[in-house]
Design an enzyme around this catalytic site. Structure first.
Site, PDB file in Angstrom:
ATOM      1  N   PHE A  95      -0.515 -16.566  -0.599  1.00 29.12           N
ATOM      2  CA  PHE A  95      -1.162 -17.815  -0.219  1.00 29.12           C
ATOM      3  C   PHE A  95      -0.099 -18.908  -0.219  1.00 29.12           C
ATOM      4  O   PHE A  95       0.423 -19.288  -1.267  1.00 29.12           O
ATOM      5  CB  PHE A  95      -2.296 -18.207  -1.163  1.00 29.12           C
ATOM      6  CG  PHE A  95      -2.979 -19.464  -0.712  1.00 29.12           C
ATOM      7  CD1 PHE A  95      -3.968 -19.417   0.252  1.00 29.12           C
ATOM      8  CD2 PHE A  95      -2.610 -20.704  -1.209  1.00 29.12           C
ATOM      9  CE1 PHE A  95      -4.582 -20.575   0.708  1.00 29.12           C
ATOM     10  CE2 PHE A  95      -3.216 -21.873  -0.764  1.00 29.12           C
ATOM     11  CZ  PHE A  95      -4.200 -21.805   0.200  1.00 29.12           C
TER      12      PHE A  95
ATOM     13  N   ASP B 298       8.339 -19.803  -3.342  1.00 26.83           N
ATOM     14  CA  ASP B 298       7.243 -20.772  -3.287  1.00 26.83           C
ATOM     15  C   ASP B 298       6.705 -20.971  -4.703  1.00 26.83           C
ATOM     16  O   ASP B 298       5.943 -20.160  -5.217  1.00 26.83           O
ATOM     17  CB  ASP B 298       6.145 -20.266  -2.352  1.00 26.83           C
ATOM     18  CG  ASP B 298       4.968 -21.242  -2.241  1.00 26.83           C
ATOM     19  OD1 ASP B 298       4.887 -22.169  -3.076  1.00 26.83           O
ATOM     20  OD2 ASP B 298       4.137 -21.062  -1.344  1.00 26.83           O
TER      21      ASP B 298
ATOM     22  N   LYS C 212       2.274 -29.933  -5.467  1.00 28.13           N
ATOM     23  CA  LYS C 212       1.210 -30.086  -6.454  1.00 28.13           C
ATOM     24  C   LYS C 212       1.631 -30.958  -7.635  1.00 28.13           C
ATOM     25  O   LYS C 212       1.548 -32.173  -7.564  1.00 28.13           O
ATOM     26  CB  LYS C 212       0.695 -28.713  -6.899  1.00 28.13           C
ATOM     27  CG  LYS C 212      -0.018 -27.953  -5.763  1.00 28.13           C
ATOM     28  CD  LYS C 212      -0.781 -26.776  -6.264  1.00 28.13           C
ATOM     29  CE  LYS C 212      -1.411 -25.961  -5.144  1.00 28.13           C
ATOM     30  NZ  LYS C 212      -2.424 -26.680  -4.359  1.00 28.13           N
TER      31      LYS C 212
END
Length: 406
Positions: A147, A232, A261
């Site tokens: 994801f 990531d 984030k």
């Protein structure tokens, strides 16, 4: 004199969203109005322990005083210039983020998906300019069950049909291999490969943690094959796993690091591509950009986030409380939990499907004053703010035990 409008209830606000908001989310039926630390409060004043922390965007809790102060201070001075001009906050942000991660250069962006898209562009440009891959032939190897976001390019290499179905045609240039499989990865890499793009821990898939040595193997393979290792760490990075980065557990330094984030402290969207100089150095004026990327407000908050991490306090907190989380979940195995995976303050918990789906478990926990988020099937994710206390963590685990027993 007109009377003030009556405040709407949670039920009324949820109902009001239906006709005017796209239905691309299915939130738990709680309407948050206020928050502090690890706690949120709904419009009726009910309090909940936040065990999701905005998918790790709130690593430092809601409204951390140092981050709020940095934002307020910057709001009074300057918020946006665009990158048409320099601003007085960006240099320090880039310097300190590069030093924190052990890399050289920073490309500031806004959202995590933008960081991934930017990383893909940089890897392809590097492949053409440095590696010598023929034009439009560069490939990137990714892992199944990944994801990385939901843009059209990113869903092109997703194996989640919910994310893909109805959004084609898809972007070519990606090869998908099983996660945690070095032999399959080696077979997929060839002279056209620009990069291997992976999550050191797969969050959306259920907090899947690879075998010890996998990340070291990826680093060795990419170096030997002459391609980039792009990590990531948008969910796994910035203290979540008990280290600054998840790759730090194997002392691995990737060529390219994707952050987001928590980098914005739960206040503003901040993301970044951080890389070796010879990689990010392939970009020239006009080839990539973002009006808001690197804006002064984001840089001020991002610098304050880096400063919090420089002390190592939050990494230690995540590591120490991670033991409490792991031990508490271990006691639940066989008592409604069929398995779990955890690292630091992050866990994927597989509940016995006979007890309920992940969504149903989330709704029952909500009624006990604890907020979590389901992922696939009967799996829930736990990712509390790194500011959570041991007592609060045990309380959440107690609520989970109660829900499973009921």
């Amino acid at each position: 004199m007109t009377a003030p409008a009556r405040a709407r209830t949670s039920a009324e606000l949820i109902e009001a969203e239906g006709p005017v908001l796209a239905h691309n989310y299915h939130p738990l039926p709680v309407v948050v109005a206020r928050a502090e630390g690890a706690w949120v409060e709904d419009v009726e004043g009910r309090r909940y322990l936040d065990m999701l922390a905005g998918y790790s965007a709130l690593n430092f809790g809601h409204r951390h005083p140092a981050l709020i102060e940095a934002a307020h201070r910057q709001l009074d001075r300057l918020t946006l210039t665009s990158r048409a001009f320099h601003n007085d906050r960006l240099a320090e942000f880039a310097e300190r983020l590069a030093e924190l991660t052990g890399l050289d250069m920073v490309l500031p962006m806004n959202t995590g998906a933008e960081a991934v898209e930017s990383g893909i562009k940089v890897a392809r440009k590097w492949a053409y300019d440095v590696k010598g891959v023929p034009a439009d032939r560069a490939t990137i190897v990714v892992a199944a069950d990944n994801f990385h976001g939901r843009t059209t390019t990113i869903v092109s290499f997703s194996t989640d049909e919910t994310a893909r179905a109805g959004f084609g045609p898809f972007t070519p240039g990606f090869r998908i291999v099983p996660y945690n499989d070095l032999a399959a990865l080696e077979a997929a890499v060839d002279e056209t490969t620009a990069a291997v793009l992976i999550e050191p821990i797969q969050g959306e898939a259920g907090v899947l943690i690879p075998d010890d040595g996998y990340l070291t193997g990826v680093r060795e393979l990419t170096r030997r094959k002459g391609c980039l290792f792009v990590a990531d760490e948008i969910q796994s990075g910035l203290g979540r796993t008990g280290r600054t980065l998840a790759v730090d557990h194997e002392d691995v330094v990737p060529d390219v690091l994707l952050l987001g984030k928590a980098l914005g402290g739960g206040i503003v969207p901040v993301s970044a591509v951080v890389a070796r100089r010879e990689v990010l150095g392939v970009l020239h004026p006009g080839e990539h950009g973002s009006t808001f990327g690197g804006n002064p407000l984001a840089a001020a908050v991002g610098t304050a986030v880096v400063e919090l991490l420089e002390s190592g306090e939050f990494q230690r907190q995540a590591a120490e409380l991670g033991v409490v989380l792991r031990d508490g979940l271990t006691e639940l195995v066989g008592n409604g939990v069929v398995g779990f995976r955890s690292r630091g303050l992050w866990a994927g918990v597989d509940v016995d499907p006979a007890i309920g789906t992940g969504r149903e478990i989330g709704e029952r926990l909500m009624r006990e004053g604890v907020l979590v988020k389901d992922t696939h099937g009967s799996t829930i994710r736990l990712a509390p703010p790194l500011t959570v206390t041991a007592e609060e963590l045990r309380s959440a685990l107690g609520a989970l035990e109660k829900v499973l027993a009921a």
